[in-house]
Design an enzyme around this catalytic site. Structure first.
Site, mmCIF file in Angstrom:
data_model
loop_
_atom_site.group_PDB
_atom_site.id
_atom_site.type_symbol
_atom_site.label_atom_id
_atom_site.label_comp_id
_atom_site.label_asym_id
_atom_site.label_seq_id
_atom_site.Cartn_x
_atom_site.Cartn_y
_atom_site.Cartn_z
ATOM 1 N N HIS A 55 0.851 -1.202 0.000
ATOM 2 C CA HIS A 55 0.000 0.000 0.000
ATOM 3 C C HIS A 55 0.876 1.237 0.000
ATOM 4 O O HIS A 55 2.082 1.151 0.205
ATOM 5 C CB HIS A 55 -0.982 -0.016 1.183
ATOM 6 C CG HIS A 55 -0.362 0.151 2.525
ATOM 7 N ND1 HIS A 55 0.466 -0.794 3.094
ATOM 8 C CD2 HIS A 55 -0.437 1.160 3.438
ATOM 9 C CE1 HIS A 55 0.855 -0.393 4.289
ATOM 10 N NE2 HIS A 55 0.332 0.807 4.528
ATOM 11 N N ASP A 59 6.039 4.820 4.863
ATOM 12 C CA ASP A 59 6.928 3.868 5.553
ATOM 13 C C ASP A 59 6.989 2.508 4.840
ATOM 14 O O ASP A 59 7.726 1.617 5.274
ATOM 15 C CB ASP A 59 6.533 3.702 7.040
ATOM 16 C CG ASP A 59 5.141 3.135 7.244
ATOM 17 O OD1 ASP A 59 4.181 3.642 6.632
ATOM 18 O OD2 ASP A 59 4.993 2.176 8.038
ATOM 19 N N HIS A 60 6.236 2.363 3.730
ATOM 20 C CA HIS A 60 6.255 1.133 2.932
ATOM 21 C C HIS A 60 6.792 1.364 1.517
ATOM 22 O O HIS A 60 7.076 0.402 0.808
ATOM 23 C CB HIS A 60 4.848 0.527 2.851
ATOM 24 C CG HIS A 60 4.284 0.209 4.207
ATOM 25 N ND1 HIS A 60 4.122 -1.068 4.664
ATOM 26 C CD2 HIS A 60 3.898 1.024 5.223
ATOM 27 C CE1 HIS A 60 3.644 -1.037 5.905
ATOM 28 N NE2 HIS A 60 3.506 0.232 6.266
ATOM 29 N N HIS A 111 -7.410 -0.303 5.657
ATOM 30 C CA HIS A 111 -6.332 0.566 6.174
ATOM 31 C C HIS A 111 -6.097 1.680 5.152
ATOM 32 O O HIS A 111 -6.101 2.859 5.485
ATOM 33 C CB HIS A 111 -5.088 -0.285 6.390
ATOM 34 C CG HIS A 111 -3.870 0.476 6.812
ATOM 35 N ND1 HIS A 111 -3.746 1.063 8.044
ATOM 36 C CD2 HIS A 111 -2.700 0.734 6.164
ATOM 37 C CE1 HIS A 111 -2.556 1.654 8.134
ATOM 38 N NE2 HIS A 111 -1.909 1.473 7.002
ATOM 39 N N ASP A 130 -0.040 -3.630 6.398
ATOM 40 C CA ASP A 130 -0.650 -3.089 7.622
ATOM 41 C C ASP A 130 -2.120 -3.493 7.743
ATOM 42 O O ASP A 130 -2.920 -2.772 8.338
ATOM 43 C CB ASP A 130 -0.578 -1.555 7.626
ATOM 44 C CG ASP A 130 0.831 -1.028 7.846
ATOM 45 O OD1 ASP A 130 1.742 -1.844 8.071
ATOM 46 O OD2 ASP A 130 1.014 0.195 7.777
HETATM 47 FE FE FE Z 1 2.969 1.044 8.114
HETATM 48 ZN ZN ZN Z 2 0.230 1.842 6.491
#
Ligand code: FE
Ligand code: ZN
Length: 256
Positions: A55, A59-60, A111, A130
């Site tokens: 996604h 942070d990904h 999410h 997540d």
């Molecule tokens: Fe995350």
């Molecule tokens: Zn996330």
């Protein structure tokens, strides 16, 4: 026999970037930071062949451009993604070959709306970003609670021995919250103790298995009479449907 070796690369304060290896070739899942990935690749002489994105959150995906520049690897990710477009757009029903092993793509919105997961029956491995965490689930930022619950239910129907490679080490906080909503669950108490011992040794608690989540994760346990009772006693029960119970537990965790 498994063809792939899967190991965590620590990033930020509590992210896991999963490194998938076969011989000297590798894939990474959800690279938020380039430095730790390049260090891990160089340490073992691994050539980066691809990146899987679950996604769009920074942070990904924060290291996708840098890693692609550095290695020329290809990137797979969801359509209509604020962090895209990716080289290969994939959604439910598509299959990605990861170093010769097939991973099927599952749509798991909630999410974020672009959230997908990657599942290999042969490796008994799920990369779920997540969406599902050990003992918990991601916050519902872009979707609705019923949409998130449906995504979690889809993942919970995978084989019981499927390994859950989620993207954060949130386990202890999740399981301590789970104890609050289901204090009599002895499997949960035992699982929390086992996870606490791992963290004391600085070991990851990830991956867990679907079977652990079915017995301990309050976000999959909308059938639990005890959770219903606890929500009622706390004045938090909206209605006793699965969606009502999930929504109440999610709202409680948001403020716990
Ligand atoms: Fe995350
Ligand atoms: Zn996330």
């Amino acid at each position: 026999m498994n063809m792939l070796t899967i190991s965590p690369i620590n990033a930020f304060s509590d992210n896991y970037i999963w490194l998938i290896r076969r011989g000297n070739r590798g894939f990474v899942v959800d690279p938020g930071e380039p430095g730790p990935v390049l260090t891990a690749l160089n340490a073992d002489g691994i050539e980066l062949a691809g990146i899987l994105v679950t996604h769009h959150h920074f942070d990904h995906t924060g290291a996708v451009a840098a890693l692609k520049d550095e290695t020329g690897c290809a990137v797979w990710g969801p359509p209509d993604s604020p962090a895209g477009p990716y080289d290969h757009t994939v959604a439910e029903g598509d299959t990605v070959s990861v170093l010769g092993v097939a991973f099927s793509v599952l749509n798991v919105p909630g999410h974020t709306l672009d959230h997908i997961a990657y599942y290999s029956p042969a490796e008994q491995a799920l990369f779920c970003g997540d969406t599902l965490f050990v003992g918990g689930c991601g916050r519902v930022f872009e979707g609705t609670p019923p949409q998130m619950r449906a995504s979690l239910e889809k993942l919970s129907r995978l084989p019981a021995d499927t390994l859950i490679f989620c993207a954060h080490e949130y386990t202890l906080a999740n399981l301590r919250f789970a104890r609050l909503v289901e204090p009599e669950n002895t499997e949960l108490a035992n699982f929390l103790s086992a996870c606490e011992r791992k963290r004391e040794q600085n070991e990851p608690t990830v991956p867990s298995q679907i079977s652990d989540e079915l017995s301990c994760n309050p976000f999959l346990r909308w059938q639990s009479p005890e959770i219903l009772k606890t929500l009622e006693a706390a004045g938090r029960l909206i209605d006793d449907s699965p969606d009502g119970i999930f929504t109440a537990v999610r709202e409680w965790k948001n403020t716990a």
